[in-house]
Design an enzyme around this catalytic site. Structure first.
Site, PDB file in Angstrom:
ATOM      1  CD  GLU A 160      -1.851   2.162   1.722  1.00 35.14           C
ATOM      2  OE1 GLU A 160      -1.587   3.318   0.928  1.00 35.14           O
ATOM      3  OE2 GLU A 160      -1.952   2.411   2.787  1.00 35.14           O
ATOM      4  CB  CYS A 213      -1.668   6.872   1.572  1.00 42.31           C
ATOM      5  SG  CYS A 213      -2.911   5.679   2.361  1.00 42.31           S
TER       6      CYS A 213
END
Length: 490
Positions: free
Chosen positions: A235, A269
């Site tokens: 990720e 993010c």
């Protein structure tokens, strides 16, 4: 020989929060060895035994929520309220993983088809063994627990290497798990710098690595994993787009845009970094955005930049953006370490670093577009593909835009809302990584599919997998297949 240590610091004050050992390759190997033994015990408990213990762990975390939120606040600098929200989401996901693991992973019968009419076929998902988790600093509980909770629920033991900026949070999560599951070291933390994470990724007994961090670091972790063909779920970063369509509620859109961009000082993010607004609502949207941003204060509504080195990237992006764009809020003077005031710049060229590269700070670029289609094309013109947002009152149109957005997740008329839905998978495409955490896909990410076919009876005159097979048996099969599949659909 004295053990080498390092300090975790409060980024807002520079004060030492805690001191932790730099665990070397030997210490990591010993930890993984203990985890390997614990994994066998944890898997043998079965779904019911694991569920009970994970729900106990959930209760312990809930009971220590304020304590943990204070620690997250100290190590990251984020407001205590934001840290508490992070923990609430974590507890929700842990609860879902514990309660749904058996249903998702248990053995089930699957159809065999005509050729396998004499067979019984089953599919189940079995634990991998030891899972290594390398976590980030920006959401030091929610993000790594998105891997840890689901890996544990799937029957694995976990060795967690928290960021060197937030080691105390990781250690405390493991300590509290030991209160719930004192029998074996099923969940352990190792602390240190990059070398510690590298040792974890390189250990052949680790059957999967879950990594969260930059794309560049992900590539290095993948290289270490490649030596043992260890699979990885990565990720990575994002450059998430926010589309405001012509019929959007501009007040709600501006409110969500600011929170998505500025909360956690933009160190998210899946935070908002690029905004594309359809011409018809551009002016009213910008008025709302400008009015609202004036009341958002660094150090009050959000915390400092946790990683000092990120300040240079943020400043470089701001400097580049204001050279060619029009400043709406803030500017180069907004960077006043360790804080960065909100920055909004219009009309920044699409090839600018402020538009192409992940900034990871409280900054946004805004661009006017002819229509939603142009906004979508610009949103998709990125190497990243983590998440995004669409604001539109037309449900059908919003769904179409969301589906066509090149991202792993998209929120409609809200921001980052998918993170609060435990049943939805979380992950990206392109430079944002691959693999998924959360939801049923997240459970299966930390398990291996096991397929079994059992012959219930022999097919008369159809012994196809034998050297005694006769030509007429194969001919019979060909005729059956031709009859079933040989007709073209028109």
């Amino acid at each position: 020989m004295a053990t080498l240590t390092f300090d975790s610091l409060n980024p807002a004050t520079g004060e030492v929060v805690g001191t932790h050992p730099k665990q070397d390759a030997t210490a990591v190997r010993e930890t993984v060895g203990r985890a390997e033994e614990a994994a066998a015990w944890w898997a043998a408990l079965g779904p019911a035994g694991r569920r009970r213990r994970l729900l106990d762990y959930k209760a312990v975390l809930a009971g220590r929520l304020r304590e943990l939120a204070a620690l997250v606040h100290e190590e990251t600098g984020k407001p205590v309220g934001d840290a508490a929200l992070e923990l609430v989401l974590t507890i929700t996901h842990l609860d879902w993983a514990a309660r749904n693991a058996d249903k998702v992973l248990r053995r089930r019968r699957v159809r065999t088809g005509m050729i396998g009419v004499n067979l019984e076929a089953t599919l189940e998902y079995l634990p991998l063994g030891v899972v290594g988790v390398i976590g980030p600093w920006n959401y030091p509980v929610f993000t790594p627990m998105g891997s840890i909770a689901y890996a544990l629920a799937a029957g694995n033991a976990v060795v967690f290497k928290p960021s060197e900026l937030t080691p105390g949070v990781g250690v405390r999560l493991a300590e509290l798990f030991a209160e719930s599951v004192p029998e074996r070291p099923v969940f352990q933390a190792v602390t240190g710098l990059a070398e510690t994470g590298a040792a974890l990724a390189a250990d052949p007994r680790v059957k999967k690595i879950a990594f969260t961090g930059s794309t560049a670091t992900a590539k290095r972790v993948m290289a270490a994993c490649a030596e043992n063909l260890t699979p990885i779920v990565a990720e990575c970063g994002g450059k998430d787009a926010f589309i405001v369509d012509a019929d959007a509620d501009v007040r709600a859109a501006a409110d969500a845009c600011l929170w998505g961009a500025l909360s956690n000082a933009g160190q998210t993010c899946v935070g908002v970094e690029r905004v594309y607004v359809v011409d018809a609502v551009y002016e009213p949207f910008m008025r709302e955005l400008s009015e609202r941003v004036a009341s958002v204060k660094a150090g009050q509504d959000y915390g400092p930049i946790t990683m000092p080195g990120q300040l240079d990237i943020i400043k470089r992006h701001i400097d580049d953006a204001v050279k060619s764009g029009r400043t709406v809020a803030g500017g180069p003077g907004s960077v006043r370490a360790p804080y960065v005031d909100p920055v909004i710049v219009e009309d920044v060229p699409e090839d600018s670093p402020a538009v192409r590269e992940e900034t990871f700070g409280p900054t946004i670029t805004v661009r006017r577009t002819r229509d939603a289609q142009e906004a979508l094309e610009l949103a998709n013109a990125s190497t990243y593909g983590l998440a995004g947002t669409v604001f539109s009152r037309n449900t059908r149109r919003a769904m179409e835009l969301a589906r066509l957005m090149r991202s792993g997740m998209t929120a409609i008329n809200s921001v980052i809302s998918f993170a609060g839905v435990p049943s939805l998978p979380f992950g990206g495409v392109g430079d944002s990584g691959f693999g998924r955490i959360h939801g049923a896909d997240g459970l299966r990410e930390f398990a291996r599919p096991k397929a079994i076919a059992r012959q219930r009876f022999a097919l008369p005159g159809m012994n196809l997998t034998s050297f005694t097979r006769r030509p007429e048996e194969l001919e019979r099969l060909i005729r059956i297949v031709t009859f079933l599949h040989g007709r073209r659909k028109r």
